[in-house]
Design an enzyme around this catalytic site. Structure first.
Site, PDB file in Angstrom:
ATOM      1  N   MET A 174       0.853  -1.180   0.000  1.00 43.93           N
ATOM      2  CA  MET A 174       0.000   0.000   0.000  1.00 43.93           C
ATOM      3  C   MET A 174       0.892   1.234   0.000  1.00 43.93           C
ATOM      4  O   MET A 174       1.837   1.340   0.777  1.00 43.93           O
ATOM      5  CB  MET A 174      -0.981   0.014   1.163  1.00 43.93           C
ATOM      6  CG  MET A 174      -0.434  -0.078   2.545  1.00 43.93           C
ATOM      7  SD  MET A 174      -1.824   0.028   3.712  1.00 43.93           S
ATOM      8  CE  MET A 174      -0.960  -0.229   5.257  1.00 43.93           C
ATOM      9  N   ARG A 307      -3.935  -2.890  10.607  1.00 38.06           N
ATOM     10  CA  ARG A 307      -3.878  -2.538  12.023  1.00 38.06           C
ATOM     11  C   ARG A 307      -4.037  -3.762  12.909  1.00 38.06           C
ATOM     12  O   ARG A 307      -3.331  -3.908  13.913  1.00 38.06           O
ATOM     13  CB  ARG A 307      -4.956  -1.482  12.330  1.00 38.06           C
ATOM     14  CG  ARG A 307      -4.591  -0.117  11.798  1.00 38.06           C
ATOM     15  CD  ARG A 307      -5.686   0.913  11.969  1.00 38.06           C
ATOM     16  NE  ARG A 307      -5.192   2.229  11.554  1.00 38.06           N
ATOM     17  CZ  ARG A 307      -5.925   3.335  11.500  1.00 38.06           C
ATOM     18  NH1 ARG A 307      -7.211   3.279  11.845  1.00 38.06           N
ATOM     19  NH2 ARG A 307      -5.388   4.475  11.122  1.00 38.06           N
ATOM     20  N   TYR A 439       3.668   2.786  12.923  1.00 34.70           N
ATOM     21  CA  TYR A 439       3.067   2.625  11.592  1.00 34.70           C
ATOM     22  C   TYR A 439       1.661   2.032  11.632  1.00 34.70           C
ATOM     23  O   TYR A 439       1.219   1.498  12.622  1.00 34.70           O
ATOM     24  CB  TYR A 439       3.969   1.915  10.612  1.00 34.70           C
ATOM     25  CG  TYR A 439       4.439   0.509  10.822  1.00 34.70           C
ATOM     26  CD1 TYR A 439       5.482   0.036  10.027  1.00 34.70           C
ATOM     27  CD2 TYR A 439       3.863  -0.377  11.731  1.00 34.70           C
ATOM     28  CE1 TYR A 439       5.939  -1.264  10.155  1.00 34.70           C
ATOM     29  CE2 TYR A 439       4.320  -1.662  11.860  1.00 34.70           C
ATOM     30  CZ  TYR A 439       5.348  -2.109  11.070  1.00 34.70           C
ATOM     31  OH  TYR A 439       5.797  -3.401  11.192  1.00 34.70           O
ATOM     32  N   GLU A 440       0.950   2.251  10.493  1.00 26.34           N
ATOM     33  CA  GLU A 440      -0.477   1.952  10.347  1.00 26.34           C
ATOM     34  C   GLU A 440      -1.324   2.762  11.334  1.00 26.34           C
ATOM     35  O   GLU A 440      -2.375   2.321  11.775  1.00 26.34           O
ATOM     36  CB  GLU A 440      -0.756   0.448  10.515  1.00 26.34           C
ATOM     37  CG  GLU A 440       0.139  -0.477   9.729  1.00 26.34           C
ATOM     38  CD  GLU A 440       0.308  -0.070   8.266  1.00 26.34           C
ATOM     39  OE1 GLU A 440      -0.540   0.674   7.735  1.00 26.34           O
ATOM     40  OE2 GLU A 440       1.295  -0.488   7.654  1.00 26.34           O
ATOM     41  N   GLY A 441      -0.870   3.937  11.653  1.00 22.97           N
ATOM     42  CA  GLY A 441      -1.590   4.821  12.569  1.00 22.97           C
ATOM     43  C   GLY A 441      -0.977   4.773  13.944  1.00 22.97           C
ATOM     44  O   GLY A 441      -0.984   3.744  14.612  1.00 22.97           O
TER      45      GLY A 441
END
Length: 585
Positions: A174, A307, A439-441
């Site tokens: 992504m 996530r 990462y990923e928020g």
């Protein structure tokens, strides 16, 4: 305390990864009061069937992935003459992984996979990440790409890309982040120009692209966020595109190289084997996925998958760090151990024992929660479970990743000075874990989602249901006369009351939302810690129903007692912090 509890001959070598197959058999088959595998599969599978699959997966993880973990850390991936070379043995290991069907195992049947329940997928993901976290990111991202394409792409695109992604012949990525657009994806500047023939020309630079280029698979399927000409500003103008490394020929096979150039590899603190790339798209050919200007909604499917996966990656790294620390502590002789005979290893020191039990009690709670979250997603179609599934995602991601940092740090501490030396391997887990809460928020992004979208938006209804579920479990546990059960019920009930007060404070901040968001991280940590107590109550209820208790049962009760005294107590302090709101604004 008996000296045999610390006998070195009973401890696996530090370099050996031991998959927790027995713990998963217990969690899947009885901990939650039923065979959750059979329930999720309508009887097509059982926990016993899952046990066979997990035995095979654990063997693969221990024998194929784990030996490459240190190799990957030391060699890293390298950019040579414009091509990314992964560490020695990675190509062969990935091929074996894909050929064995492990990529397809966790993919939904409607996308062409085996459709294993989420509870089993949680176990598989822990094994892959504990044995080799950097390696596990590749199939993890592919799973997210598969989910996004299945949910949003046209049938033509699904037919072109899903079969090879599901088989593992190709991998997915992504592409979100740009130099000026990190968490704020509305600032994305990559542009896509309509070619007029159903394709788009994509131009721009993407950074921090995990497994963005490599040599382990035949093609790489990039999912890319980009703007289109005349699109609205901000988030509303973002669209999602698929752009492969190699364009597909008339037969659907990799053909001409697309205009996607790897201009650099990031030099990272950890996960060195994972090639984190800077990619330059130069009129690269891509195809629209879903509706124009609906890119964030499409990408969020992949992000949500990621996530959950990153949360379980935290669990895997934490357990691998704990196993290494456990082995070291049970074989290292240093100083006289209070209350034990001469020759006892450092595992007998009261504080080392405290550290090990602190680590294992958190890991057991996190493992149970990951299974619960997988099962809740499996039941998302049932009334109320969809909201619970969404509610649990930010808690899972933040809690398991933050604890991976704490547990791997404790593992270094158990090693003492040797933990700071790379040769023991403890430092790698600490380094690898540090990216996970980012990462990923980030943890704050997760907590803002939890407070803003999951608590304030529904007026606290879903969190109230969680509190009710915890009390249901405590009622079941309270029927036991065991002293551990009594302590666990009393401590957890008091923690629920504190969490309810903190939730009331959050809901009461409506006129001053900065107060709510200023304490969203401690609120999230408070709920996660409480969930850990819930998981131990769940485990203890099942254990106390056994007519005869095994050594594992004794360990589980010991962990539950420890967690409720040492970790659950933190709920009260965090609740006090939450109630204070923003200070000094």
């Amino acid at each position: 305390m008996a000296i045999e509890n610390f006998a070195p001959q009973t401890v696996p070598d530090a370099a050996t990864y031991v998959p927790p197959v027995a713990d998963y058999a217990f969690l899947l088959g009885e901990a939650f009061g039923t065979d959750i595998v059979a329930r999720a599969s309508d009887g097509a599978l059982s926990a016993d069937d899952a046990g066979d699959a997990l035995e095979a997966a654990g063997e693969f993880a221990a024998e194929v992935f784990a030996p490459l973990d240190r190799v990957g850390d030391e060699q890293g991936s390298q950019l040579v003459d414009g091509k990314v070379q992964t560490p020695e043995g990675f190509k062969e290991a990935y091929r074996a992984f894909a050929d064995a069907g492990w990529v397809a195992a966790s993919v939904a049947e409607e996308a062409g996979g085996d459709g294993l329940p989420g509870s089993i997928t949680a176990a598989l993901n822990e094994f892959w990440n504990a044995s080799n976290a950097a390696f596990a990111l590749a199939p993890g991202l592919s799973h997210g790409a598969i989910r996004a394409l299945q949910a949003n792409a046209s049938q033509e695109l699904r037919d072109a890309y899903l079969p090879k992604l599901v088989s593992g012949e190709w991998t997915g990525t992504m592409n979100l982040t740009e130099p000026q657009a990190g968490s704020d994806l509305g600032a994305v500047r990559t542009m896509a120009r309509d070619n007029g023939d159903g394709s788009w020309a994509i131009s721009g630079q993407k950074i921090f692209i995990t497994w963005g280029d490599h040599d382990v698979a035949d093609n790489i399927v990039h999912l890319v966020l980009a703007r289109t000409e005349g699109a609205p500003e901000g988030h509303r103008g973002i669209s999602l595109f698929v752009a492969p490394k190699f364009k597909l020929d008339a037969n659907g096979n990799p053909g001409e190289r697309n205009s996607v150039v790897t201009v650099g590899l990031e030099h990272k603190l950890g996960i060195h084997a994972s090639p984190t790339c800077v990619l330059q798209f130069e009129d690269a050919t891509g195809y629209l996925v879903g509706e124009l200007h609906q890119g964030l909604a499409g990408m969020f499917v992949m992000m949500n998958e990621a996530r959950v996966g990153i949360g379980v990656q935290g669990l895997g790294i934490a357990d691998r760090a704990y196993q290494r620390a456990f082995s070291y502590a049970h074989t290292r002789l240093q100083g006289a151990v209070l209350g034990l005979p001469e020759g006892a290893p450092i595992a007998g020191h009261p504080d080392v024992r405290r550290l090990l039990l602190s680590m294992s009690s958190r890991i057991s709670a996190m493992r149970a929660f990951s299974v619960l979250v997988g099962d809740t997603h499996d039941r998302a179609g049932e009334e109320g479970y969809g909201a619970l599934a969404e509610f649990f995602v930010p808690i899972l991601k933040s809690w398991l990743t933050e604890q991976a940092v704490h547990v791997s740090s404790d593992a270094v501490q158990v090693h003492g000075g040797m933990g700071f030396i790379e040769e023991t391997g403890a430092a790698q887990h600490f380094r690898d874990a540090r990216i996970l809460p980012i990462y990923e928020g980030t943890t704050a992004i997760q907590s803002n989602d939890l407070v803003g979208r999951k608590v304030l938006r529904d007026g606290g209804q879903t969190v109230a249901r969680v509190f009710a579920l915890i009390r249901e479990q405590l009622a079941a546990l309270g029927s036991s006369s065991d002293p551990v059960a009594a302590r666990l019920v009393e401590r957890t009930e008091r923690a629920v009351v504190s969490a309810e007060r903190a939730t009331a404070a959050i809901l009461g901040f409506g006129a001053s939302p900065r107060d709510a968001f200023a304490v969203s991280v401690p609120y999230q940590e408070m709920l996660a810690t409480l969930v850990g107590g819930w998981m131990h109550a769940t485990i203890a209820t099942a254990v106390l129903a056994h007519a005869e208790r095994s050594d594992d049962d004794a360990r589980r009760l010991n962990e539950a007692d420890f967690y409720s005294a040492h970790h659950l107590a933190q709920v009260h302090a965090l609740a006090e912090t939450v109630a204070a709101g923003e200070i000094g604004a």
